[in-house]
Design a protein around this motif. Structure first.
Motif, PDB file in Angstrom:
ATOM      1  N   GLU A 344       0.837  -1.201   0.000  1.00 14.94           N
ATOM      2  CA  GLU A 344       0.000   0.000   0.000  1.00 14.94           C
ATOM      3  C   GLU A 344       0.877   1.259   0.000  1.00 14.94           C
ATOM      4  O   GLU A 344       0.566   2.244  -0.683  1.00 14.94           O
ATOM      5  N   ARG A 345       1.962   1.243   0.759  1.00 15.66           N
ATOM      6  CA  ARG A 345       2.829   2.417   0.849  1.00 15.66           C
ATOM      7  C   ARG A 345       3.852   2.459  -0.279  1.00 15.66           C
ATOM      8  O   ARG A 345       4.320   3.519  -0.644  1.00 15.66           O
ATOM      9  N   ASN A 346       4.205   1.276  -0.772  1.00 12.06           N
ATOM     10  CA  ASN A 346       5.200   1.224  -1.845  1.00 12.06           C
ATOM     11  C   ASN A 346       4.792   0.124  -2.820  1.00 12.06           C
ATOM     12  O   ASN A 346       5.112  -1.051  -2.618  1.00 12.06           O
ATOM     13  N   PRO A 347       4.093   0.484  -3.890  1.00  7.39           N
ATOM     14  CA  PRO A 347       3.585  -0.516  -4.845  1.00  7.39           C
ATOM     15  C   PRO A 347       4.687  -1.350  -5.492  1.00  7.39           C
ATOM     16  O   PRO A 347       4.409  -2.449  -5.983  1.00  7.39           O
ATOM     17  N   THR A 348       5.925  -0.854  -5.488  1.00 12.03           N
ATOM     18  CA  THR A 348       7.014  -1.610  -6.122  1.00 12.03           C
ATOM     19  C   THR A 348       7.865  -2.343  -5.074  1.00 12.03           C
ATOM     20  O   THR A 348       8.983  -2.744  -5.364  1.00 12.03           O
ATOM     21  N   THR A 349       7.346  -2.472  -3.855  1.00 12.26           N
ATOM     22  CA  THR A 349       8.119  -3.110  -2.791  1.00 12.26           C
ATOM     23  C   THR A 349       8.659  -4.476  -3.230  1.00 12.26           C
ATOM     24  O   THR A 349       7.967  -5.208  -3.940  1.00 12.26           O
ATOM     25  N   PRO A 350       9.889  -4.830  -2.846  1.00  8.12           N
ATOM     26  CA  PRO A 350      10.781  -4.089  -1.954  1.00  8.12           C
ATOM     27  C   PRO A 350      11.617  -3.017  -2.643  1.00  8.12           C
ATOM     28  O   PRO A 350      12.432  -2.367  -1.996  1.00  8.12           O
ATOM     29  N   PHE A 351      11.428  -2.875  -3.945  1.00  3.33           N
ATOM     30  CA  PHE A 351      12.218  -1.884  -4.682  1.00  3.33           C
ATOM     31  C   PHE A 351      11.557  -0.506  -4.554  1.00  3.33           C
ATOM     32  O   PHE A 351      10.343  -0.400  -4.457  1.00  3.33           O
ATOM     33  N   VAL A 352      12.366   0.538  -4.574  1.00  2.00           N
ATOM     34  CA  VAL A 352      11.844   1.894  -4.384  1.00  2.00           C
ATOM     35  C   VAL A 352      12.042   2.702  -5.667  1.00  2.00           C
ATOM     36  O   VAL A 352      13.151   2.771  -6.200  1.00  2.00           O
ATOM     37  N   ASP A 353      10.938   3.279  -6.159  1.00  2.00           N
ATOM     38  CA  ASP A 353      10.975   4.201  -7.301  1.00  2.00           C
ATOM     39  C   ASP A 353      11.566   3.566  -8.561  1.00  2.00           C
ATOM     40  O   ASP A 353      12.380   4.162  -9.265  1.00  2.00           O
ATOM     41  N   LEU A 354      11.144   2.335  -8.864  1.00  2.00           N
ATOM     42  CA  LEU A 354      11.615   1.676 -10.087  1.00  2.00           C
ATOM     43  C   LEU A 354      10.445   1.438 -11.034  1.00  2.00           C
ATOM     44  O   LEU A 354       9.313   1.207 -10.609  1.00  2.00           O
ATOM     45  N   GLU A 355      10.747   1.504 -12.325  1.00  2.00           N
ATOM     46  CA  GLU A 355       9.773   1.104 -13.331  1.00  2.00           C
ATOM     47  C   GLU A 355       9.690  -0.419 -13.348  1.00  2.00           C
ATOM     48  O   GLU A 355      10.618  -1.114 -12.948  1.00  2.00           O
ATOM     49  N   GLN A 356       8.567  -0.948 -13.856  1.00  5.33           N
ATOM     50  CA  GLN A 356       8.376  -2.395 -13.883  1.00  5.33           C
ATOM     51  C   GLN A 356       9.446  -3.081 -14.714  1.00  5.33           C
ATOM     52  O   GLN A 356       9.902  -4.177 -14.377  1.00  5.33           O
ATOM     53  N   SER A 357       9.867  -2.428 -15.795  1.00  4.84           N
ATOM     54  CA  SER A 357      10.902  -3.036 -16.645  1.00  4.84           C
ATOM     55  C   SER A 357      12.219  -3.193 -15.871  1.00  4.84           C
ATOM     56  O   SER A 357      12.938  -4.186 -16.041  1.00  4.84           O
ATOM     57  N   GLU A 358      12.523  -2.230 -15.005  1.00  9.27           N
ATOM     58  CA  GLU A 358      13.742  -2.318 -14.199  1.00  9.27           C
ATOM     59  C   GLU A 358      13.631  -3.444 -13.172  1.00  9.27           C
ATOM     60  O   GLU A 358      14.597  -4.183 -12.935  1.00  9.27           O
ATOM     61  N   ILE A 359      12.452  -3.600 -12.598  1.00  6.38           N
ATOM     62  CA  ILE A 359      12.232  -4.682 -11.636  1.00  6.38           C
ATOM     63  C   ILE A 359      12.358  -6.032 -12.329  1.00  6.38           C
ATOM     64  O   ILE A 359      12.975  -6.969 -11.808  1.00  6.38           O
ATOM     65  N   ASP A 360      11.793  -6.122 -13.540  1.00  9.44           N
ATOM     66  CA  ASP A 360      11.874  -7.370 -14.303  1.00  9.44           C
ATOM     67  C   ASP A 360      13.326  -7.746 -14.587  1.00  9.44           C
ATOM     68  O   ASP A 360      13.700  -8.925 -14.512  1.00  9.44           O
ATOM     69  N   ASN A 361      14.137  -6.746 -14.899  1.00  8.86           N
ATOM     70  CA  ASN A 361      15.554  -7.019 -15.174  1.00  8.86           C
ATOM     71  C   ASN A 361      16.275  -7.535 -13.929  1.00  8.86           C
ATOM     72  O   ASN A 361      17.100  -8.454 -13.996  1.00  8.86           O
ATOM     73  N   ILE A 362      15.958  -6.942 -12.763  1.00 10.88           N
ATOM     74  CA  ILE A 362      16.576  -7.392 -11.507  1.00 10.88           C
ATOM     75  C   ILE A 362      16.179  -8.835 -11.214  1.00 10.88           C
ATOM     76  O   ILE A 362      17.025  -9.673 -10.860  1.00 10.88           O
ATOM     77  N   MET A 363      14.904  -9.159 -11.372  1.00  8.74           N
ATOM     78  CA  MET A 363      14.434 -10.510 -11.091  1.00  8.74           C
ATOM     79  C   MET A 363      14.991 -11.516 -12.093  1.00  8.74           C
ATOM     80  O   MET A 363      15.314 -12.658 -11.730  1.00  8.74           O
ATOM     81  N   GLU A 364      15.145 -11.087 -13.321  1.00  5.00           N
ATOM     82  CA  GLU A 364      15.722 -11.966 -14.351  1.00  5.00           C
ATOM     83  C   GLU A 364      17.169 -12.326 -14.000  1.00  5.00           C
ATOM     84  O   GLU A 364      17.582 -13.487 -14.070  1.00  5.00           O
ATOM     85  N   ARG A 365      17.947 -11.320 -13.594  1.00  8.81           N
ATOM     86  CA  ARG A 365      19.347 -11.577 -13.207  1.00  8.81           C
ATOM     87  C   ARG A 365      19.415 -12.505 -11.997  1.00  8.81           C
ATOM     88  O   ARG A 365      20.230 -13.427 -11.952  1.00  8.81           O
TER      89      ARG A 365
END
Length: 774
Positions: A344-365
């Motif tokens: 609720e406080r951070n929709p991209t938790t645990p990542f802060v202020d990232l686009e979905q594409s950036e999160i996908d890249n982190i999870m892929e690695r």
């Protein structure tokens, strides 16, 4: 009548004749069995040399500087032999009373016991002596059938008589107790005493010895971890035997039998116990050493079988203090991090202020770097199948701060488990004696079983403001500046092309403000004023700073550009602690050391450490730097070590365990926080101990949003404070509370008393401190 008597006499003589024939045949048969067994007709028998030197696998033992066993390296056998004189009398008495009451009267075979066992078919007790039990452990395999069991018994008898000729009764008991497998990787009496009761064999109480002797009947069945009631009953049987044979009184027996079984379970697996991260580092150290140092015959040492003794610099008491400090603070800090990073406080938790594409890249690695991906790749599985497996739910045990054991069973997909683990903040801590380089404590993370990446030496993160002392050291060394010299806190730019800088560089202070005042170097470092640090690196040049940093043990790449002044390069905690040790050691760098000596199982020294030192700074410059960094803890970002401003402020009570610390002794240090609060550092020094702490997420995009929680003074400093308070509580550790030694005829002015009084008047609230750390 005479004929009948004669006939009866002949019959009697006939029976007597056959009795002696059968008796003699039995003797000859038994003798032949013994001879055939001795000749190896029933299987391999030990040679004289093997009897002299029984082959057992010996674990490598890791010893702390205060003489405690930190752990062991072993494959199947976690065995460290102890001599007979290290066995308590109550243990030997319990063993003899229970297993072999006539042990000191026979020569390996108990004739009375054997005859009793044959007549009553073992219903009134077996006939196996302690010596026979040892022979069974050392030299025979488990039989597959009845005939084989009989032949093995014969071999045991033969071996037992040989053992009795070769060894004293005391040596046989020593060998037996050192050889027996007590379960849970407790091979031998020393491992058993440590694992089940957390003590050395010599410290065992009578009732504890009775538990271990009771296990000799069947360590799997009579295991105190799994079957406490059964083991208590067996313990009481052993105590009864001790009373029966006069080793204890009936009154002592009754009082001991009434006691509850007081276990202190300390498993000695590679992933549990004290200093787990350090032990894994040590394993790699030993593997490198083995490659470079073969045995005299050219073969390689084996750290799992050869019974080496490795003497380390780690102090077990300080190590425990460090681990407890990390656990206490990180548990609280993590709870606050979870509170702030809900979906609720951070929709991209645990990542802060990232686009979905950036999160996908982190999870892929992360997925491709996982053990599951690598294992399936080695098996030749197609990528589509590997990827699909990461979305299949499976039962697993994961780390959890809220459970008593810090573990919980759950069902997750492997991909979800990767995201789950990324929500946890990581940490590293190392403590070192600067005069010798001896590493006293090493904590590479919050839990080795679940987080096996060692952030002390494997991890390297941006140093932030903890790098600034190297800039100040270069300036004081080259320009002969004093902590009392001042520079203006105004916007400062280094033009493009200067010092290899491609673009103009105009760093801002962490609060985005410029006071406009002339500020002493001491106040500037205490407040981490970026504009003054930029002026200093401009005057001495990045190359000079890099040279000093390299001389102090920072071996990673450091680009020669002005921005390094604010701590943009990455360093490990291991490197940073070694470098800061130079300041505390009057300008002499001593390379951190963890192993002082290695011995083989016979006590022959195989390796002895030779210190590696280098003169980097003069005593005057080193002392001036210590004086500068004392300002950090007196009225800068580290001042919360001394004061109680946050005593009633909820924010700090929630995350900072043990606050207020109110330390009063001289302390030099430096906090550090990198961009977006991705890394929090604290480097703290007293005259004979330098300690570095880092806290951050696995990825730089995992961090607190606010500087209040995310700065080094909130994330890392509390661990240092808790650790030092624990150290000071144990006076035997000898951690200094004294002032740093001032060089004779000090040529640099460090007495800024008047200026300091003015600064102290300016800083009177915790809010002021929140702006001092970046």
């Amino acid at each position: 009548m005479a004929k009948a008597a004669k006939k009866e006499k002949r019959s009697f003589l006939k029976y007597i004749k056959w009795f002696w024939i059968l008796f003699a045949s039995g003797i000859l048969f038994a003798a032949m069995l013994f001879l055939l067994a001795g000749w190896g007709a029933f299987g391999e028998m030990p040679t004289f040399e093997r009897l002299e030197n029984p082959q057992t696998n010996l674990a490598t033992e890791i010893l702390s500087s205060d003489g405690k066993t930190l752990g062991k390296f072993y494959l199947d056998d976690n065995r460290t032999p102890v001599p007979y004189d290290s066995l308590p009398e109550n243990l030997v008495n319990a063993l003899v009373a229970t297993e072999d009451a006539r042990y000191f009267d026979h020569a390996g075979i108990d004739a009375r016991g054997t005859l009793r066992a044959m007549i009553f078919l073992g219903k009134k007790g077996g006939a196996s002596t302690i010596t026979q039990q040892l022979s069974k452990l050392l030299f025979t395999k488990k039989p597959s059938g009845g005939v084989e069991r009989i032949l093995q018994k014969v071999k045991e008898w033969v071996i037992a008589t040989r053992l009795e000729r070769q060894y004293t009764k005391e040596e046989i008991i020593q060998m037996y107790l050192n050889q027996y497998d007590f379960g849970y990787a407790a091979d031998g009496i020393r491992s058993a005493a440590r694992i089940y009761f957390g003590k050395e064999p010599s410290q065992l109480r009578t009732e504890e010895s009775a538990v271990l002797v009771g296990m000799l009947k069947n360590s799997s069945l009579y295991n105190p971890i799994r079957r406490e009631e059964l083991v208590t009953a067996r313990r009481n049987t052993v105590l009864g035997q001790m009373a029966k044979y006069g080793y204890i009184t009936e009154q002592e027996k009754d009082s001991l039998q009434a006691l509850e079984m007081d276990l202190n379970f300390n498993p000695e697996s590679h992933r549990e116990g004290l200093a787990t991260y350090f032990r894994m580092y040590l394993q790699k150290f030993l593997n490198r050493w083995i490659e470079e140092n073969p045995k005299p015959d050219g073969t390689k040492y084996n750290i799992y079988l050869d019974g080496l003794k490795v003497y380390t610099t780690i102090d077990s008491r300080m190590q425990r203090n460090a681990e407890e400090a990390v656990e206490a603070h990180m548990k609280n800090l993590q709870a606050e991090f979870f509170h702030q990073n809900t979906p609720e406080r951070n929709p991209t938790t645990p990542f802060v202020d990232l686009e979905q594409s950036e999160i996908d890249n982190i999870m892929e690695r992360a997925m491709k770097n996982s053990a599951r991906w690598r294992a399936m790749k080695r098996q030749g599985k197609p990528e589509s199948e590997i990827r699909a497996s990461f979305n299949e739910k499976t039962e697993m045990t994961v780390f959890d701060w809220n459970s008593d054991s810090y573990e919980k069973d759950t069902i997750l997909t492997p991909l979800d488990s990767i995201r789950y683990y990324k929500t946890f903040l990581r940490t590293a801590m190392m403590s070192m004696e600067p005069q010798t380089g001896h590493v006293k404590a090493w904590v590479g993370g919050v839990d080795y079983k679940h987080f096996q990446y060692d952030n002390v030496i494997q991890g390297a993160r941006q140093a932030g403001s903890t790098f600034k002392p190297f800039v100040y050291a270069a300036a004081i060394d080259q320009l002969r500046l004093s902590p009392c010299d001042s520079l203006p806190d105004t916007q400062y730019c280094i033009e493009a092309g200067k010092h290899g800088n491609p673009d103009p560089w105009c760093p801002k202070n962490s609060n985005g403000k410029y006071s406009g005042e002339r500020m002493t170097l001491k106040k500037a470092l205490a407040n981490s004023v970026n504009t003054i640090t930029a002026q200093l690196i401009d005057r001495v040049g990045p190359g000079s700073v890099v040279n000093i940093a390299r001389g102090m043990g920072l071996t990673r790449e450091i680009p020669e550009v002005p921005s390094i002044a604010l701590g943009t390069p990455d360093f490990s905690v291991f490197e940073m602690v070694g470098a800061y040790g130079t300041f505390a050691n009057q300008g002499v760098f001593v390379k951190p050391v963890t192993v002082t000596r290695i011995e083989d199982k016979n006590g022959t020294v195989l390796y002895e450490y030779v210190p590696e030192t280098k003169d980097v700074l003069s005593k005057d410059v080193a002392y001036a730097m210590v004086n500068l960094m004392e300002g950090v803890t007196e009225y800068g970002s580290g001042a919360r070590l001394r004061h109680s401003w946050a005593k009633n402020q909820t924010v700090y009570k929630e995350i900072i365990t043990g606050y207020p610390y109110e330390l009063t002794n001289p302390i030099a240090g430096k906090t550090g926080t990198t961009q977006n609060q991705s890394d929090g550092w604290f480097m703290g020094m007293v005259p004979n101990l330098v300690t570095g702490v880092w806290v951050g997420g696995e990825d730089r995009s995992i961090h607190f949003k606010s500087l209040t929680y995310g700065q080094g003074a909130s994330m890392a400093l509390p661990i240092w404070a808790l650790y030092m308070k624990k150290n000071y509580a144990d006076e035997e550790l000898g951690v200094s509370k004294e002032a740093f030694e001032e060089p004779e005829a000090l040529s640099i002015n460090v007495d800024c008393t008047k200026i300091l009084e003015e600064i102290k008047e300016d800083v009177d609230t915790e809010d002021d401190l929140d702006d001092l750390d970046f």
